[in-house]
Structure formats: structure tokens, C-alpha cells
Design an enzyme around this catalytic site. Structure first.
Site, mmCIF file in Angstrom:
data_model
loop_
_atom_site.group_PDB
_atom_site.id
_atom_site.type_symbol
_atom_site.label_atom_id
_atom_site.label_comp_id
_atom_site.label_asym_id
_atom_site.label_seq_id
_atom_site.Cartn_x
_atom_site.Cartn_y
_atom_site.Cartn_z
ATOM 1 N N ARG A 165 -20.065 -3.306 -93.175
ATOM 2 C CA ARG A 165 -21.202 -2.368 -93.113
ATOM 3 C C ARG A 165 -21.350 -1.526 -94.385
ATOM 4 N NH1 ARG A 165 -21.976 -5.482 -90.024
ATOM 5 N NH2 ARG A 165 -22.057 -5.382 -87.764
ATOM 6 N N SER A 215 -25.678 0.966 -83.160
ATOM 7 C CA SER A 215 -24.367 1.620 -83.014
ATOM 8 C C SER A 215 -24.325 2.927 -83.798
ATOM 9 C CB SER A 215 -23.258 0.703 -83.534
ATOM 10 O OG SER A 215 -23.197 -0.450 -82.748
ATOM 11 N N GLU A 309 -21.954 5.319 -88.402
ATOM 12 C CA GLU A 309 -22.667 4.148 -88.940
ATOM 13 C C GLU A 309 -24.131 4.530 -89.155
ATOM 14 O OE1 GLU A 309 -21.691 0.229 -87.291
ATOM 15 O OE2 GLU A 309 -23.783 -0.360 -87.582
HETATM 16 C C1 LIG Z 1 -31.577 -1.897 -80.805
HETATM 17 C C2 LIG Z 1 -30.893 -1.985 -82.154
HETATM 18 C C3 LIG Z 1 -29.915 -2.959 -82.354
HETATM 19 C C4 LIG Z 1 -29.265 -3.048 -83.594
HETATM 20 N N1 LIG Z 1 -28.315 -4.006 -83.755
HETATM 21 C C5 LIG Z 1 -27.660 -4.102 -84.934
HETATM 22 C C6 LIG Z 1 -26.666 -5.103 -85.153
HETATM 23 O O1 LIG Z 1 -26.395 -5.936 -84.293
HETATM 24 N N2 LIG Z 1 -26.028 -5.125 -86.343
HETATM 25 C C7 LIG Z 1 -26.316 -4.226 -87.338
HETATM 26 O O2 LIG Z 1 -25.695 -4.295 -88.415
HETATM 27 N N3 LIG Z 1 -27.251 -3.266 -87.179
HETATM 28 C C8 LIG Z 1 -27.937 -3.182 -86.006
HETATM 29 N N4 LIG Z 1 -28.899 -2.209 -85.831
HETATM 30 C C9 LIG Z 1 -29.126 -1.207 -86.880
HETATM 31 C C10 LIG Z 1 -30.229 -1.566 -87.898
HETATM 32 O O3 LIG Z 1 -31.266 -2.308 -87.312
HETATM 33 C C11 LIG Z 1 -29.708 -2.344 -89.093
HETATM 34 O O4 LIG Z 1 -28.609 -1.672 -89.649
HETATM 35 C C12 LIG Z 1 -30.790 -2.591 -90.145
HETATM 36 O O5 LIG Z 1 -30.280 -3.496 -91.087
HETATM 37 C C13 LIG Z 1 -31.289 -1.350 -90.877
HETATM 38 O O6 LIG Z 1 -32.400 -1.743 -91.682
HETATM 39 P P1 LIG Z 1 -33.661 -0.786 -91.872
HETATM 40 O O7 LIG Z 1 -34.619 -1.476 -92.758
HETATM 41 O O8 LIG Z 1 -34.190 -0.351 -90.559
HETATM 42 O O9 LIG Z 1 -32.992 0.443 -92.632
HETATM 43 P P2 LIG Z 1 -33.414 1.979 -92.531
HETATM 44 O O10 LIG Z 1 -32.969 2.516 -91.216
HETATM 45 O O11 LIG Z 1 -34.829 2.172 -92.891
HETATM 46 O O12 LIG Z 1 -32.504 2.587 -93.682
HETATM 47 C C14 LIG Z 1 -31.103 2.585 -93.608
HETATM 48 C C15 LIG Z 1 -30.562 3.093 -94.945
HETATM 49 O O13 LIG Z 1 -30.900 2.163 -95.968
HETATM 50 C C16 LIG Z 1 -31.651 2.806 -97.003
HETATM 51 N N5 LIG Z 1 -32.612 1.814 -97.492
HETATM 52 C C17 LIG Z 1 -33.601 1.203 -96.797
HETATM 53 N N6 LIG Z 1 -34.235 0.308 -97.574
HETATM 54 C C18 LIG Z 1 -33.640 0.370 -98.795
HETATM 55 C C19 LIG Z 1 -33.842 -0.303 -100.043
HETATM 56 N N7 LIG Z 1 -34.793 -1.222 -100.179
HETATM 57 N N8 LIG Z 1 -33.048 0.026 -101.089
HETATM 58 C C20 LIG Z 1 -32.072 0.950 -100.951
HETATM 59 N N9 LIG Z 1 -31.833 1.623 -99.810
HETATM 60 C C21 LIG Z 1 -32.605 1.338 -98.744
HETATM 61 C C22 LIG Z 1 -32.258 4.034 -96.366
HETATM 62 O O14 LIG Z 1 -32.496 5.042 -97.330
HETATM 63 C C23 LIG Z 1 -31.169 4.423 -95.394
HETATM 64 O O15 LIG Z 1 -30.169 5.154 -96.080
HETATM 65 C C24 LIG Z 1 -29.588 -2.131 -84.613
HETATM 66 C C25 LIG Z 1 -30.592 -1.176 -84.417
HETATM 67 C C26 LIG Z 1 -31.246 -1.108 -83.207
HETATM 68 C C27 LIG Z 1 -32.316 -0.075 -83.026
#
Ligand SMILES: Cc1cc2nc3c(=O)[nH]c(=O)nc-3n(C[C@H](O)[C@H](O)[C@H](O)COP(=O)(O)OP(=O)(O)OC[C@H]3O[C@@H](n4cnc5c(N)ncnc54)[C@H](O)[C@@H]3O)c2cc1C
Length: 314
Positions: A165, A215, A309
Site C-alpha cells: 500500500r 479499509s 490506510e
Molecule cells: C467499497 C470500497 C472498497 C475498496 N476496496 C479496496 C481494495 O480491495 N483494495 C484497495 O487497495 N483499496 C480499496 N479501496 C480504497 C480505494 O478505492 C483505493 O485505494 C483506490 O485505489 C484509491 O483511488 P482514488 O482514485 O479513489 O484515490 P483518491 O481517494 O482520490 O486519492 C487517494 C490519495 O491519492 C492521491 N492521488 C490521487 N490521484 C493522484 C495522482 N494522479 N497523482 C498523485 N496523487 C494522487 C490523493 O491526493 C490522495 O492522497 C476501496 C474503497 C471502497 C470505497
């Protein structure tokens, strides 16, 4: 149109997250091309406004007070099939890319099927994963913008320094992911579909329906537990609950009987002990207090330190 005209004011951020919590962005822009990204960053530097980045908002908790600067959301959503590679913009939705790779008979993203709203950029930064696979494994190169050095950089898989992660992009907040080339493995479409369906069944039974960012706390390495609390590690061995050397933090939270514990509108899910859900009107403060409570209880009972996380943006 000049960048000033593209930047909006006072945009509510809660609807742009899966947690549905938090205040507004003082300034907000969606960037779909490199010029807008660089100009928006330059504008914020000139105006001395802090910069925040947002992907799909599925891992973030936004402060109740909102964000006092410029929020840049990635809208470069393209995904091009260069089989066995895919070239994706940081703003491409993970679900969209998964559907394209499945149709193309390319394996490597099955773990992400069913994750809502996530983008490629956010998933690379946090090295998202599940079911023993993760994003880092399929990243070949990343095109990033270095906001301190004002220059574009191409990082190899090795440069990305993926870990559990984490990645260089999490450790070095100056590196912003713009696009990535993913290298997948050809596989029969039926096999990919079957793996996704199996993973989805697991998510369907174990994943809460209420808003959350997945998580809340990182899972644990059995080795670290053995070091901190040998007796607990022995118990975990007996129970056979470690998988691939990892112990689900949910297991310890549940063992301590914290499922259902609530502070304000934030609650530890009854379905999954490592999900904090928004029961309707949770504030960021409720969530942070609940996380602190869990960390303290687990430390006192098991002598284990837990680490967040979810990402707090404030
Ligand atoms: C129901 C549910 C289930 C999930 N299951 C999982 C799972 O099984 N495994 C898992 O790992 N995660 C899981 N997640 C968490 C999440 O979906 C992931 O971690 C996902 O990859 C986050 O991506 P995001 O685009 O939404 O990031 P965001 O939430 O928008 O951002 C997360 C971080 O990344 C930064 N960021 C975003 N884009 C960029 C970029 N282009 N460059 C630099 N920094 C950036 C943001 O500033 C922030 O600090 C789950 C979430 C939910 C709601």
C-alpha cells in the site's frame, strides 16, 4: 480560456468522495490535459495557495473545514489498448479500465473488480490491491510531473518503489502521476470473468453498503506481530488466520469486540471490522476520534501499533 477562468470557487467535496464527508474546496479545477495541470500548479504557487490532488475520492477523508487551497481533480480519463499493454490517464476510472482489459483478454486487474470510483492514479499512488495481487505488479512506466522541479519525469517500475500500500508517489508528494503504461498478461476471457465473479462474491458478502473509503487501517505483517507480541502471534498461528504472512487488522478489531462501536455518525461496520462507515451525518472529526479510539484499544489489549490506510486531506 485562461486558467483563472477555469478555476472554480467553493466547490463541495463530500459528493466527490465515497465517504460523503467533508467541507468545500476554496478553489477547484478538473484537468484533462498537461497544459492545464502545469498552469494550475503555477497559478497556485503564484497565489501561495496549497495544492491538493483528487482522483476518485475513494480513499480520502476530507476535513470538515474543507480545503484552504486549490484542489486539482484528474479528468484525463483515456485508456488505450496497446495489447498486452494499456496506456491510461491518471483520471481513468479503474472500473472502466478493468472492463476494457477483461474484454481484451488481458489479466492483472481482476482484484479491483467491484471497487467503486477509484482512478488509475490514486490506485498507483497507494499500490491498491487485493486477493494477493496489486497495482504495482502491472505498472511498467509512469509519467509524472515533479511540482518542485517543474519538469516531467518518466519512472520505470523499479523507480516507483512499490511496497505494501505504498509507492514513491506516496513517499514523495512532489511527484504527481499523470499517466501510466500497464503491462498485462493474455488470458482466456472466461477465466478472467470467473476470477472477477469470485472476487465480487467475496466483496458482496463482506463489504458494507454504507459510505466508506474501504479499509481504514493497514493490515499487519505476522512477523511484526511476532516481534511485538509473541503470544498473540502464537495464537494467530493456532487459529490459522494469517494469509501470505499478513494478518487482517479486521480480525484483531473484531476479536476485541469493537464491531458496531460508534462515535457520532461514524461507526465500525458490522459486516467488516476494518471499515468505518458514515451512517448518515458523520463528520471527519467523528471518524478521526473513532480511529484514535481503535488504535488505543488495540495497543492496550494486544501491544500492536496500527497505521491509517485512509488518507486525511486537511
Ligand atoms: C467499497 C470500497 C472498497 C475498496 N476496496 C479496496 C481494495 O480491495 N483494495 C484497495 O487497495 N483499496 C480499496 N479501496 C480504497 C480505494 O478505492 C483505493 O485505494 C483506490 O485505489 C484509491 O483511488 P482514488 O482514485 O479513489 O484515490 P483518491 O481517494 O482520490 O486519492 C487517494 C490519495 O491519492 C492521491 N492521488 C490521487 N490521484 C493522484 C495522482 N494522479 N497523482 C498523485 N496523487 C494522487 C490523493 O491526493 C490522495 O492522497 C476501496 C474503497 C471502497 C470505497
Amino acid at each position: 480560456m485562461s486558467i483563472e477562468l477555469k478555476i472554480k470557487k467553493n466547490i463541495p467535496l463530500a459528493p466527490l468522495t465515497t465517504f460523503k464527508i467533508g467541507g468545500s474546496a476554496k478553489f477547484f479545477i478538473e484537468v484533462a490535459n498537461k497544459e492545464d495541470l502545469v498552469e494550475a500548479i503555477e497559478w497556485a504557487k503564484k497565489e501561495k495557495e496549497p495544492i491538493y490532488f483528487l482522483g476518485g475520492g475513494s480513499k480520502v477523508l476530507i476535513a470538515d473545514e474543507g480545503l484552504p487551497g486549490l484542489v486539482i481533480k484528474f479528468a484525463n480519463r483515456e485508456a488505450n489498448n496497446l495489447s498486452p499493454r494499456f496506456h491510461c490517464g491518471a483520471g481513468a476510472s479503474l472500473a472502466y479500465v478493468i472492463s476494457l482489459t477483461r474484454a481484451a483478454g488481458l489479466s492483472g486487474l481482476e482484484w479491483g473488480f467491484g471497487i467503486p470510483m477509484a482512478t488509475i492514479g490514486g490506485s498507483i499512488r497507494g499500490n491498491a490491491g487485493g486477493f494477493g495481487m496489486n497495482m504495482g505488479e502491472i505498472v511498467e512506466t509512469v509519467e509524472a510531473y515533479n511540482i518542485k522541479k517543474n519538469r516531467w519525469e518518466t519512472l520505470s517500475h523499479k523507480d516507483c518503489q512499490f511496497g505494501y500500500r505504498t509507492s514513491i508517489f506516496k513517499e514523495d508528494s512532489d511527484l504527481i502521476i499523470w499517466s501510466a503504461t500497464l503491462r498485462l498478461k493474455p488470458a482466456p476471457v472466461e477465466q478472467i470473468r470467473a476470477t472477477m465473479e469470485k472476487n465480487m462474491q467475496y466483496r458482496d458478502t463482506g463489504m458494507p453498503r454504507l459510505p466508506s473509503p474501504g479499509s481504514a487501517l493497514k493490515n499487519l505483517l505476522l512477523e511484526d506481530i511476532r516481534h511485538a507480541n509473541p503470544q498473540l502471534a502464537e495464537f494467530i498461528d493456532e487459529q490459522g488466520v494469517a494469509k501470505g504472512g499478513k494478518v487482517a487488522t479486521a480480525y484483531l478489531i473484531d476479536l476485541h469486540g469493537l464491531k458496531g462501536k460508534a462515535i457520532g455518525g461514524a461507526k465500525i461496520s458490522l459486516e467488516h471490522a476494518n471499515f468505518i462507515v458514515n451512517t448518515g451525518h458523520a463528520t471527519a472529526r467523528d471518524v478521526l476520534e473513532l480511529i484514535e479510539f481503535v488504535k488505543k484499544e488495540i495497543k492496550t489489549r494486544f501491544k500492536i501499533d496500527l497505521e491509517e490506510e485512509i488518507v486525511l486531506l486537511k
